[in-house]
Motif scaffolding. Structure first.
Motif, PDB file in Angstrom:
ATOM      1  N   LEU A  76      -7.636  -2.920 -14.647  1.00 12.40           N
ATOM      2  CA  LEU A  76      -7.394  -2.442 -13.291  1.00 12.40           C
ATOM      3  C   LEU A  76      -6.639  -1.119 -13.321  1.00 12.40           C
ATOM      4  N   LEU A  77      -5.588  -1.069 -14.079  1.00  7.61           N
ATOM      5  CA  LEU A  77      -4.784   0.145 -14.180  1.00  7.61           C
ATOM      6  C   LEU A  77      -5.579   1.287 -14.792  1.00  7.61           C
ATOM      7  N   GLY A 113       1.727   1.009  -6.007  1.00  6.87           N
ATOM      8  CA  GLY A 113       1.374   0.697  -7.390  1.00  6.87           C
ATOM      9  C   GLY A 113       0.706  -0.663  -7.470  1.00  6.87           C
ATOM     10  N   VAL A 114       0.147  -0.971  -8.620  1.00  5.99           N
ATOM     11  CA  VAL A 114      -0.585  -2.236  -8.759  1.00  5.99           C
ATOM     12  C   VAL A 114       0.350  -3.438  -8.882  1.00  5.99           C
ATOM     13  N   ASN A 115       1.544  -3.248  -9.407  1.00  6.41           N
ATOM     14  CA  ASN A 115       2.549  -4.318  -9.506  1.00  6.41           C
ATOM     15  C   ASN A 115       1.995  -5.607 -10.107  1.00  6.41           C
ATOM     16  N   GLU A 154      -3.412 -10.668 -17.639  1.00 13.59           N
ATOM     17  CA  GLU A 154      -2.825  -9.450 -18.208  1.00 13.59           C
ATOM     18  C   GLU A 154      -3.908  -8.478 -18.676  1.00 13.59           C
ATOM     19  N   GLU A 155      -4.974  -8.997 -19.268  1.00 13.25           N
ATOM     20  CA  GLU A 155      -6.077  -8.141 -19.699  1.00 13.25           C
ATOM     21  C   GLU A 155      -6.764  -7.495 -18.500  1.00 13.25           C
ATOM     22  N   PHE A 156      -6.977  -8.274 -17.437  1.00  9.18           N
ATOM     23  CA  PHE A 156      -7.570  -7.732 -16.220  1.00  9.18           C
ATOM     24  C   PHE A 156      -6.659  -6.670 -15.608  1.00  9.18           C
ATOM     25  N   SER A 157      -5.366  -6.913 -15.641  1.00 13.43           N
ATOM     26  CA  SER A 157      -4.404  -5.937 -15.114  1.00 13.43           C
ATOM     27  C   SER A 157      -4.509  -4.606 -15.845  1.00 13.43           C
ATOM     28  N   GLN A 199       6.638 -13.630  -6.283  1.00 18.85           N
ATOM     29  CA  GLN A 199       7.284 -12.405  -5.830  1.00 18.85           C
ATOM     30  C   GLN A 199       6.291 -11.280  -5.545  1.00 18.85           C
ATOM     31  N   VAL A 200       5.091 -11.314  -6.141  1.00 20.15           N
ATOM     32  CA  VAL A 200       4.149 -10.204  -5.953  1.00 20.15           C
ATOM     33  C   VAL A 200       2.883 -10.564  -5.192  1.00 20.15           C
ATOM     34  N   ILE A 201       2.587 -11.835  -5.032  1.00 20.11           N
ATOM     35  CA  ILE A 201       1.296 -12.197  -4.438  1.00 20.11           C
ATOM     36  C   ILE A 201       1.168 -11.709  -2.997  1.00 20.11           C
ATOM     37  N   ASP A 202       2.239 -11.731  -2.228  1.00 19.74           N
ATOM     38  CA  ASP A 202       2.169 -11.240  -0.852  1.00 19.74           C
ATOM     39  C   ASP A 202       1.884  -9.742  -0.816  1.00 19.74           C
ATOM     40  N   TYR A 203       2.476  -8.994  -1.741  1.00 18.00           N
ATOM     41  CA  TYR A 203       2.201  -7.560  -1.818  1.00 18.00           C
ATOM     42  C   TYR A 203       0.722  -7.326  -2.132  1.00 18.00           C
ATOM     43  N   HIS A 204       0.174  -8.077  -3.082  1.00 22.47           N
ATOM     44  CA  HIS A 204      -1.233  -7.915  -3.446  1.00 22.47           C
ATOM     45  C   HIS A 204      -2.157  -8.277  -2.279  1.00 22.47           C
TER      46      HIS A 204
END
Length: 186
Positions: free
Chosen positions: A137-138, A89-91, A131-134, A58-63
């Protein structure tokens, strides 16, 4: 006397056979329960992994869009009118892992064959790394200065381009691992 001894022997044999049958039935029943629990674990793990795959899809295309749009802006000579309307947003994701944790805590995970348990562990390790990388990133994005000048615009576009490239790589690897593991499990 001979009659009493043979009667006693028959009673001992009868009791022994009865106890043996009782243990056999009890073991059979216990094995059936364990098999049912194990099959339920496999089914639930499969559902949890599939659910996490759906989240990524659901999010890979947005990224990819954020990555590609950032690259486009970076290729421009001037960034005076940088308006990242593509960025919402980073989503990034948080993954489910309750079935995995329960399997470990109950000891059912140890009943998996080694190649299956390694493949499943690999998925959940990569999810944790994602999740840690996210979070990093944020944090990096929050600490950026958002001034209205070209240098700031380039820094933001560069940051988005690099970080979204890494996110897409991690998501693609996770999807590949998940698909391979689901095939292995089933």
């Amino acid at each position: 006397m001979k009659n009493k001894t043979s009667d006693l022997l028959i009673q001992i044999i009868s009791v022994t056979i009865g106890v043996f049958l009782g243990f056999a039935i009890s073991n059979w029943s216990e094995n059936k329960k364990e098999t049912k629990k194990f099959n339920s674990l496999i089914e639930n793990l499969t559902s949890e992994i599939q659910s996490n795959m759906n989240k990524i899809e659901q999010v890979i295309d947005y990224h990819k869009t954020v990555r590609d749009s950032s690259r486009f802006y970076l290729s421009q000579k001037k960034l005076n009118n940088f308006k990242p309307t593509f960025f919402k947003g980073v989503n990034t994701l948080s993954f489910d892992n309750s079935v995995y944790q329960t399997a470990i805590q109950t000891g059912l995970f140890n009943k998996l064959k080694i190649e299956k348990s390694q493949a499943i562990n690999n998925i959940y390790t990569k999810q944790r790394a994602y999740e840690e990388f996210s979070n990093l990133l944020l944090s990096g994005l929050i600490t950026m200065d958002f001034e209205q000048n070209e240098k700031s615009y380039r820094r933001i576009a560069t940051y988005l381009s690099i970080s979204m490239t890494d996110i897409v790589i991690k998501e693609t690897q996770l999807l590949e691992n998940m698909e391979a593991t689901l095939k292995l499990i089933n």
